[in-house]
Motif scaffolding. Sequence first.
Motif, PDB file in Angstrom:
ATOM      1  N   LEU A  55       0.842  -1.196   0.000  1.00 55.78           N
ATOM      2  CA  LEU A  55       0.000   0.000   0.000  1.00 55.78           C
ATOM      3  C   LEU A  55       0.875   1.244   0.000  1.00 55.78           C
ATOM      4  CD1 LEU A  55      -2.710  -0.956   2.632  1.00 55.78           C
ATOM      5  CD2 LEU A  55      -3.004  -0.789   0.165  1.00 55.78           C
ATOM      6  N   HIS A  56       0.429   2.250  -0.741  1.00 52.81           N
ATOM      7  CA  HIS A  56       1.134   3.519  -0.837  1.00 52.81           C
ATOM      8  C   HIS A  56       0.158   4.647  -0.531  1.00 52.81           C
ATOM      9  CE1 HIS A  56       4.011   1.223  -3.315  1.00 52.81           C
ATOM     10  NE2 HIS A  56       2.945   0.767  -3.919  1.00 52.81           N
ATOM     11  N   SER A  57       0.652   5.706   0.083  1.00 58.43           N
ATOM     12  CA  SER A  57      -0.166   6.883   0.346  1.00 58.43           C
ATOM     13  C   SER A  57       0.579   8.123  -0.128  1.00 58.43           C
ATOM     14  CB  SER A  57      -0.469   7.012   1.835  1.00 58.43           C
ATOM     15  OG  SER A  57      -1.209   8.192   2.082  1.00 58.43           O
ATOM     16  N   GLU A  58      -0.107   8.915  -0.916  1.00 59.62           N
ATOM     17  CA  GLU A  58       0.448  10.180  -1.380  1.00 59.62           C
ATOM     18  C   GLU A  58      -0.407  11.298  -0.811  1.00 59.62           C
ATOM     19  OE1 GLU A  58       0.826  12.538  -5.623  1.00 59.62           O
ATOM     20  OE2 GLU A  58       0.822  10.356  -5.633  1.00 59.62           O
ATOM     21  N   VAL A  59       0.224  12.318  -0.281  1.00 62.82           N
ATOM     22  CA  VAL A  59      -0.518  13.456   0.255  1.00 62.82           C
ATOM     23  C   VAL A  59      -0.717  14.461  -0.871  1.00 62.82           C
ATOM     24  CG1 VAL A  59      -0.532  15.310   1.960  1.00 62.82           C
ATOM     25  CG2 VAL A  59       0.454  13.088   2.548  1.00 62.82           C
ATOM     26  N   THR A  60      -1.984  14.796  -1.135  1.00 66.06           N
ATOM     27  CA  THR A  60      -2.310  15.759  -2.181  1.00 66.06           C
ATOM     28  C   THR A  60      -3.053  16.937  -1.553  1.00 66.06           C
ATOM     29  OG1 THR A  60      -4.516  14.902  -2.709  1.00 66.06           O
ATOM     30  CG2 THR A  60      -2.642  13.810  -3.773  1.00 66.06           C
ATOM     31  N   ALA A  61      -3.356  17.926  -2.360  1.00 65.73           N
ATOM     32  CA  ALA A  61      -4.119  19.083  -1.881  1.00 65.73           C
ATOM     33  C   ALA A  61      -5.500  18.650  -1.394  1.00 65.73           C
ATOM     34  CB  ALA A  61      -4.248  20.117  -2.989  1.00 65.73           C
ATOM     35  N   ASP A  62      -6.000  17.515  -1.920  1.00 68.13           N
ATOM     36  CA  ASP A  62      -7.316  16.992  -1.525  1.00 68.13           C
ATOM     37  C   ASP A  62      -7.237  15.977  -0.400  1.00 68.13           C
ATOM     38  OD1 ASP A  62      -8.691  18.521  -3.496  1.00 68.13           O
ATOM     39  OD2 ASP A  62      -8.097  17.043  -5.011  1.00 68.13           O
ATOM     40  N   GLY A  63      -6.050  15.762   0.175  1.00 65.35           N
ATOM     41  CA  GLY A  63      -5.886  14.781   1.250  1.00 65.35           C
ATOM     42  C   GLY A  63      -5.119  13.564   0.775  1.00 65.35           C
ATOM     43  N   ASP A  64      -5.123  12.508   1.600  1.00 62.65           N
ATOM     44  CA  ASP A  64      -4.414  11.270   1.247  1.00 62.65           C
ATOM     45  C   ASP A  64      -5.008  10.652  -0.008  1.00 62.65           C
ATOM     46  OD1 ASP A  64      -2.758  11.457   3.448  1.00 62.65           O
ATOM     47  OD2 ASP A  64      -3.996  10.149   4.688  1.00 62.65           O
ATOM     48  N   TRP A  65      -4.125  10.097  -0.840  1.00 56.68           N
ATOM     49  CA  TRP A  65      -4.551   9.389  -2.052  1.00 56.68           C
ATOM     50  C   TRP A  65      -3.866   8.038  -2.023  1.00 56.68           C
ATOM     51  CZ3 TRP A  65      -2.924  10.727  -7.728  1.00 56.68           C
ATOM     52  CH2 TRP A  65      -3.698   9.982  -8.621  1.00 56.68           C
ATOM     53  N   TRP A  66      -4.651   6.992  -1.791  1.00 55.07           N
ATOM     54  CA  TRP A  66      -4.132   5.645  -1.616  1.00 55.07           C
ATOM     55  C   TRP A  66      -4.008   4.910  -2.940  1.00 55.07           C
ATOM     56  CZ3 TRP A  66      -2.082   3.771   2.718  1.00 55.07           C
ATOM     57  CH2 TRP A  66      -2.316   4.488   3.892  1.00 55.07           C
ATOM     58  N   SER A  67      -2.977   4.092  -3.047  1.00 52.20           N
ATOM     59  CA  SER A  67      -2.796   3.192  -4.182  1.00 52.20           C
ATOM     60  C   SER A  67      -2.144   1.914  -3.654  1.00 52.20           C
ATOM     61  CB  SER A  67      -1.925   3.836  -5.264  1.00 52.20           C
ATOM     62  OG  SER A  67      -0.632   4.096  -4.768  1.00 52.20           O
ATOM     63  N   ALA A  68      -2.079   0.912  -4.489  1.00 57.75           N
ATOM     64  CA  ALA A  68      -1.463  -0.361  -4.104  1.00 57.75           C
ATOM     65  C   ALA A  68      -0.810  -0.994  -5.327  1.00 57.75           C
ATOM     66  CB  ALA A  68      -2.492  -1.315  -3.518  1.00 57.75           C
ATOM     67  N   THR A  69       0.247  -1.747  -5.073  1.00 56.16           N
ATOM     68  CA  THR A  69       0.884  -2.551  -6.105  1.00 56.16           C
ATOM     69  C   THR A  69       0.778  -4.011  -5.678  1.00 56.16           C
ATOM     70  OG1 THR A  69       2.421  -0.771  -6.636  1.00 56.16           O
ATOM     71  CG2 THR A  69       3.027  -2.983  -7.372  1.00 56.16           C
ATOM     72  N   VAL A  70       0.300  -4.840  -6.594  1.00 50.97           N
ATOM     73  CA  VAL A  70       0.135  -6.276  -6.347  1.00 50.97           C
ATOM     74  C   VAL A  70       1.179  -7.017  -7.182  1.00 50.97           C
ATOM     75  CG1 VAL A  70      -1.431  -8.255  -6.559  1.00 50.97           C
ATOM     76  CG2 VAL A  70      -2.343  -5.991  -5.959  1.00 50.97           C
ATOM     77  N   TYR A  71       1.992  -7.833  -6.523  1.00 49.63           N
ATOM     78  CA  TYR A  71       2.990  -8.661  -7.199  1.00 49.63           C
ATOM     79  C   TYR A  71       2.452 -10.087  -7.243  1.00 49.63           C
ATOM     80  CZ  TYR A  71       5.986  -4.664  -6.445  1.00 49.63           C
ATOM     81  OH  TYR A  71       6.510  -3.400  -6.455  1.00 49.63           O
ATOM     82  N   PHE A  72       2.536 -10.719  -8.425  1.00 49.00           N
ATOM     83  CA  PHE A  72       1.920 -12.042  -8.583  1.00 49.00           C
ATOM     84  C   PHE A  72       2.644 -12.902  -9.588  1.00 49.00           C
ATOM     85  CE2 PHE A  72      -0.009  -9.365 -11.784  1.00 49.00           C
ATOM     86  CZ  PHE A  72      -0.169 -10.196 -12.884  1.00 49.00           C
ATOM     87  N   HIS A  73       2.380 -14.210  -9.484  1.00 48.20           N
ATOM     88  CA  HIS A  73       2.844 -15.195 -10.456  1.00 48.20           C
ATOM     89  C   HIS A  73       1.626 -15.714 -11.201  1.00 48.20           C
ATOM     90  CE1 HIS A  73       6.728 -15.534  -8.427  1.00 48.20           C
ATOM     91  NE2 HIS A  73       6.052 -15.533  -7.301  1.00 48.20           N
ATOM     92  N   GLU A  74       1.783 -15.939 -12.493  1.00 45.95           N
ATOM     93  CA  GLU A  74       0.702 -16.566 -13.260  1.00 45.95           C
ATOM     94  C   GLU A  74       0.805 -18.084 -13.091  1.00 45.95           C
ATOM     95  OE1 GLU A  74       1.219 -14.860 -17.194  1.00 45.95           O
ATOM     96  OE2 GLU A  74      -0.424 -13.481 -16.717  1.00 45.95           O
ATOM     97  N   PRO A  75      -0.315 -18.768 -13.289  1.00 48.79           N
ATOM     98  CA  PRO A  75      -0.275 -20.239 -13.128  1.00 48.79           C
ATOM     99  C   PRO A  75       0.662 -20.885 -14.153  1.00 48.79           C
ATOM    100  CG  PRO A  75      -2.467 -19.488 -13.853  1.00 48.79           C
ATOM    101  CD  PRO A  75      -1.612 -18.279 -13.652  1.00 48.79           C
ATOM    102  N   SER A  76       1.322 -21.936 -13.712  1.00 47.63           N
ATOM    103  CA  SER A  76       2.196 -22.694 -14.632  1.00 47.63           C
ATOM    104  C   SER A  76       1.341 -23.511 -15.568  1.00 47.63           C
ATOM    105  CB  SER A  76       3.109 -23.621 -13.845  1.00 47.63           C
ATOM    106  OG  SER A  76       3.904 -22.877 -12.958  1.00 47.63           O
ATOM    107  N   LEU A  77       1.777 -23.607 -16.801  1.00 42.30           N
ATOM    108  CA  LEU A  77       1.016 -24.408 -17.783  1.00 42.30           C
ATOM    109  C   LEU A  77       1.559 -25.788 -17.877  1.00 42.30           C
ATOM    110  CD1 LEU A  77       0.567 -21.728 -20.571  1.00 42.30           C
ATOM    111  CD2 LEU A  77      -1.049 -22.425 -18.815  1.00 42.30           C
TER     112      LEU A  77
END
Length: 72
Positions: free
Chosen positions: A50-72
């Motif tokens: 989770l990431h939080s950036e402070v803007t003029a409108d307040g906190d702005w949350w974002s997230a980065t998801v790290y994943f593996h795709e299924p093996s074939l």
Amino acid sequence: MPSEPESWTIKHFSQANPIGPGQDSVPALLRRIADSIEQRPGIEVQDVILHSEVTADGDWWSATVYFHEPSL
């Protein structure tokens, strides 16, 4: 001579609430992330940051998801 460490590729995507009213809602962001994960059947989530950036409108949350795709 030491052998080279094992390596692999991991994929990721980032997502944020729309800027403006509600941009500070962590529950809304987590629902958006859950929906995105469910749209990628079979992936194995490695990590969610989770990431939080402070803007003029307040906190702005974002997230980065790290994943593996299924093996074939």
